[in-house]
Scaffold this active site. Structure first.
Site, short mmCIF file in Angstrom:
data_model
loop_
_atom_site.label_atom_id
_atom_site.label_comp_id
_atom_site.label_asym_id
_atom_site.label_seq_id
_atom_site.Cartn_x
_atom_site.Cartn_y
_atom_site.Cartn_z
N ASP A 142 0.64 -1.42 -0.16
CA ASP A 142 0.16 -0.20 0.00
C ASP A 142 1.33 1.22 -0.05
O ASP A 142 1.52 1.02 -0.62
CB ASP A 142 -0.64 0.36 1.27
CG ASP A 142 -2.51 0.80 0.54
OD1 ASP A 142 -2.18 1.78 0.54
OD2 ASP A 142 -3.56 -0.35 0.73
N HIS A 215 -3.49 6.11 3.39
CA HIS A 215 -3.95 4.81 2.94
C HIS A 215 -3.44 3.90 4.06
O HIS A 215 -4.59 2.48 4.24
CB HIS A 215 -4.14 4.72 1.55
CG HIS A 215 -5.16 4.51 1.17
ND1 HIS A 215 -4.65 2.45 0.05
CD2 HIS A 215 -6.45 4.49 0.30
CE1 HIS A 215 -5.65 2.32 0.00
NE2 HIS A 215 -6.36 2.85 -0.14
N SER A 543 -11.01 -0.91 -1.15
CA SER A 543 -9.71 -0.40 -0.30
C SER A 543 -9.84 -0.89 0.86
O SER A 543 -8.86 -1.42 1.30
CB SER A 543 -9.07 0.50 -0.20
OG SER A 543 -8.61 0.70 -1.40
#
Ligand SMILES: *[C@@H]1O[C@H](CO)[C@@H](O)[C@H](O)[C@H]1NC(C)=O
Ligand SMILES: *[C@@H]1O[C@H](CO)[C@@H](O)[C@H](O)[C@H]1NC(C)=O
Ligand SMILES: *[C@@H]1O[C@H](CO)[C@@H](O)[C@H](O)[C@H]1NC(C)=O
Ligand SMILES: *[C@@H]1O[C@H](CO)[C@@H](O)[C@H](O)[C@H]1NC(C)=O
Ligand SMILES: *[C@@H]1O[C@H](CO)[C@@H](O)[C@H](O)[C@H]1NC(C)=O
Ligand SMILES: *[C@@H]1O[C@H](CO)[C@@H](O)[C@H](O)[C@H]1NC(C)=O
Ligand SMILES: *[C@@H]1O[C@H](CO)[C@@H](O)[C@H](O)[C@H]1NC(C)=O
Ligand SMILES: *[C@@H]1O[C@H](CO)[C@@H](O)[C@H](O)[C@H]1NC(C)=O
Ligand SMILES: *[C@@H]1O[C@H](CO)[C@@H](O)[C@H](O)[C@H]1NC(C)=O
Ligand SMILES: CC(=O)N[C@H]1CO[C@H](CO)[C@@H](O)[C@@H]1O
Length: 765
Positions: A142, A215, A543
């Site tokens: 990620d 994220h 996600s």
């Protein structure tokens, strides 16, 4: 990045082949080179040396030398390098050369979700049985990690497993001492992006495993964050934030960088997955996607195949391109592909009109506890443009200091909020049933979204009232909201273009307004001129659903270390649930009507049931190769994916032993008959007997042979055939069959196990 924020929607998952800055000489490019390792001359002690020697032997008329980027040891046999056209010509003539692909680019598309999933540390279930994921290692591919987050504290965790071969890399604002017994590895891969001219400066990102965007911190803490009391988003969603597998170890592989946008190069993604395999992760989660191509050109599909062979479970986000069909990404059958659903938590504000004449609960995640009391209301009734708060429709003289009421304009969205802000009003009440208004980034002024039905009451009150006034109370979190789950409107839907004979997505997991850890330097929300920083934030997207699934898979892996990736996926699928918390069918948030397996796969993951599925549908590596043969992949394509120099396609077979069934219709025939052959494996310690029952999809006739199966003990197997017949011609137009669905269920005789698989029809494009 498959995290859904409305501003990103337009750009989402576009492949960045054009927007990259061209710092390279005209004909230089980054390539991924596949080699046949079996032809390596004996004089080289490693394939890496072989590749370096090939590169150094290349000449170029302008004197430019090739640059080696990565040698791949697991995900593929080969390397990546920066080459000119002349180099390419020479390379293609070298012995052992198999194929070359230009580098491509991909994008990235909880306090309450564990409880919503039924995980409870005091009761029996997946948490105690899965030992909270203890000694299982999850690799998160990620944007990196914010190591100081409370979610990555290692209190109470035992020593790092001996088998771990990973590392904690130092770099910009990252020190190898930042890892601990929870965060056991952190690495960063950016050579491919740097070749494209990406300049990583601290104002854009960190050239290290540190997460700039947030994220990766969010996905990692969702999968395996340690418990953190009193986590919240500016007062919303208050509670203990805890990962799905709270004792699992985390290793962060940074392959996504924030610069002008959030992008990842295939060469870097492959390098991250390669290293994760080498380091010894047990599971991987990827919340990003590349353009759908044939599998050998998709880095995630290629990397996941190698991982699957080594028993590493790989979970990926399905993409945020819904609600239209055929929008699935990451649909290779050896990947577990996750769609996004809502959870039973909403954020609200109470609005009282005229000092108590009318009170309405609307939706809001406005992050401040502002005092809105006895404030005048403005509504531009009679003027459509003002009613819709269109650009420059509001006059500051009319609205200053007031709360503006407007009707939602489908294509307006956040621009309506901006208009209210521009005109200097104090806040807004918008009448809308659009789910777009769920996102924190819209709430940069005091904003409440009311349903169109309530909106009519508000309009009525304003028109009848001489001096309309309003009070608003923000920061209300509603638990147990219904119906939940629903299929998130943005969640990508099946069928899967590249292999439509396999139903995708596999399952649904929470992916709307998920609270998890965040990089506290990046503001997702502003209020007025203040950018608001937070340690925990709400995000939506597939996600967010992939790390939920990988967390559950970690619990299963901890309890059943011998299960293959296909076995874990089978357990997740056959135990998934299909009813929401009103005991109705799971609905599609977009249409408000019952969703189908093309939207949610086998259903919503159910961790406690998945622990003990009774039977599983297992798949071996050779079955996937036979499947690629069935797809008519060339031997070169199959070599690239499987890294096998020798194989035969005499067992070509598209009918994988998958725990779901999709019947593909076409316009050329009036009758379609499909026979699916499956093998069940008993995974309980005792002998068992199961009986089949079928809920037939409308218009289809389903027959299961035999209808009873017997298992002598643990790991004993039983075969069955299922035939589905459709008579299309006389009944109805074929389009009416799309999404018709039913179920095959194996019920344990004198037992409690229930093994359920969807049967759904679709058109193959
Ligand atoms: C990393 O941390 C260690 C221990 O805290 C310290 O001695 C070292 O100087 C740090 N290294 C860098 C590059 O900051
Ligand atoms: C509300 O404000 C108005 C003036 O705008 C004032 O006359 C009225 O008394 C206020 N009502 C309350 C309940 O404070
Ligand atoms: C509505 O308001 C806008 C903005 O003030 C104005 O430009 C427009 O002429 C008005 N339309 C009508 C029909 O009054
Ligand atoms: C909705 O907003 C868009 C963009 O602001 C505008 O072009 C359009 O005319 C509006 N539609 C209506 C029905 O007002
Ligand atoms: C593969 O090729 C065979 C023979 O040409 C054809 O019948 C079959 O439909 C093809 N399969 C797929 C999945 O395209
Ligand atoms: C099948 O035929 C219908 C009309 O009968 C048409 O609308 C549809 O696009 C066709 N589907 C395919 C996949 O060719
Ligand atoms: C399934 O069908 C095949 C023929 O298509 C047959 O050979 C096989 O015996 C059948 N298996 C079972 C379990 O009935
Ligand atoms: C399907 O059946 C209908 C009605 O019997 C007939 O008109 C049509 O020609 C048939 N189509 C094909 C492809 O056989
Ligand atoms: C299930 O239980 C019934 C009643 O005890 C018994 O008659 C039957 O044989 C059992 N069936 C199996 C498959 O064990
Ligand atoms: C793609 C890319 O690298 N964009 C920008 C990244 O940031 C630097 C400076 O901060 C810019 O010069 C690049 O254009």
């Amino acid at each position: 990045m498959e995290c859904f924020t409305p501003f990103r929607l337009l750009y989402l998952l576009l492949v960045l082949s054009i927007a990259m800055s061209a710092s390279m000489a005209e004909d230089l490019g980054t390539y991924i080179i596949h080699m046949d390792k079996s032809t390596m001359p004996m004089t080289f002690s490693s394939h890496h040396d072989w590749y370096l020697s090939m590169l150094s032997s290349m000449s170029s008329s302008d004197g430019v030398h090739p640059t080696h980027l990565y040698t791949y040891n697991h995900v593929l046999d080969g390397f990546s390098a920066v080459l000119s056209r002349e180099h390419l010509d020479q390379l293609e003539k070298m012995p052992g050369f198999l194929a070359i692909h230009a580098d491509t680019f991909g994008r990235f598309h909880t306090t309450r979700s564990p409880t919503f999933l039924g995980l409870d540390k005091n009761a029996a279930g997946s948490w105690p049985e899965g030992k909270f994921g203890e000694d299982v290692i999850i690799g998160i591919i990620d944007t990196g990690i914010w190591p100081e987050s409370e979610s990555f504290k290692d209190k109470g965790m035992g020593p790092v497993p001996d088998r771990w071969r990973g590392a904690c890399e130092s770099g910009v604002e990252f020190n190898s001492s930042y890892c601990n017994r929870k965060l056991i590895g952190a690495r960063s891969f950016s050579k491919g992006l740097k070749q494209q001219g990406l300049i990583i400066s601290t104002s854009d990102d960190y050239d290290s495993p540190r997460d700039f965007f947030g994220h990766g911190t969010h996905t990692a803490s969702t999968a395996a964050g340690s418990p953190v009391r009193d986590a919240n988003y500016f007062g919303y969603a208050k509670g203990t934030a805890i990962g799905i597998a709270p004792k699992a170890r985390l290793a962060a592989y940074k392959v996504l960088f924030t610069n002008d946008s959030d992008i990842s190069a295939a060469s870097d993604t492959l390098a991250g997955m390669d290293q994760a395999i080498a380091d010894g992760v047990d599971l991987m989660s990827l919340s990003l996607g590349f353009e759908e191509t044939t599998f050998e050109q998709n880095p995630i599909a290629v990397g996941a195949f190698a991982a699957m062979e080594k028993g590493i479970f790989v979970s990926c986000s399905a993409g945020n391109s819904g609600p239209e069909g055929y929008t699935m990404l990451n649909g290779a059958p050896w990947i577990t592909t996750i769609g996004a659903g809502t959870i039973d938590r909403d954020y609200a504000a109470d609005v009282t009109f005229g000092g108590g004449i009318l009170t309405i609960r609307g939706r809001s995640v406005y992050p401040e506890n502002v005092l809105v009391s006895n404030v005048s209301l403005y509504f531009g009734h009679g003027n459509r443009s003002k009613e819709l708060c269109e650009d420059f429709a509001l006059d500051p003289k009319d609205v200053a200091g007031k709360i503006v009421f407007c009707y939602f304009n489908q294509s307006g969205g956040v621009s309506q909020v901006r208009e209210v802000d521009r005109a200097g009003a104090k806040g807004a009440i918008i009448s809308s049933d659009s789910e777009f208004f769920n996102f924190p980034s819209f709430f940069f002024i005091p904003l409440v979204v009311v349903t169109p039905k309530d909106g009519d009451l508000v309009k009525d009150y304003i028109i009848k009232s001489e001096n309309p006034v309003v009070d608003v109370k923000f920061l209300i979190t509603v638990l147990g909201s219904k119906p939940a789950p629903q299929v998130a409107f943005f969640s990508s839907r099946g069928p899967n273009n590249r292999a439509p004979m396999i139903l995708k997505p596999d399952v649904l997991a929470p992916g709307v307004n998920i609270l998890a850890a965040w990089a506290p330097k990046v503001a997702l929300t502003r209020v007025g001129d203040n950018r608001l920083l937070t340690d925990y934030t709400l995000l939506s997207g597939t996600s967010m659903s992939s790390p939920h699934a990988v967390g559950v898979a970690a619990l299963l892996k901890s309890a059943h270390p011998d299960w293959s990736s296909a076995a874990i996926r089978s357990a997740l699928m056959t135990t998934a649930y299909l009813l929401d918390n009103t005991i109705g069918s799971i609905i599609d948030m977009d249409t408000g009507v019952a969703a189908t397996p093309l939207d949610f796969g086998a259903g919503h993951i159910n961790p406690n049931m998945a622990m003990d599925p009774g039977l599983i549908y297992d798949i071996e590596v050779q079955d996937y190769i036979n499947f690629l043969c069935g797809l008519n992949y060339t031997s070169k394509q199959i070599k690239i994916i499987s890294r096998r120099s020798k194989f035969t396609c005499d067992q070509a077979n598209l009918d994988l032993n998958y725990p779901s069934f999709i019947v593909l219709l076409n316009n050329n025939t009036n009758t379609t008959s499909y026979t699916f052959k499956r093998v069940l494996t008993n995974v309980v310690d005792s002998p068992s007997v199961y009986r089949a029952s079928v809920k037939q999809p409308s218009g289809m006739k389903v027959n299961v042979q035999p209808s009873m199966v017997f298992f002598a003990g643990k790991y004993s197997k039983a075969e069955f055939n299922m035939t589905v017949e459709i008579n299309l011609g006389y009944a109805r137009p074929q389009s009416e069959y799309i999404g018709n669905f039913g179920y095959l269920t194996w019920w344990e005789v004198n037992g409690t196990h229930v093994v359920k698989s969807p049967i759904v029809s679709a058109f193959a494009l």
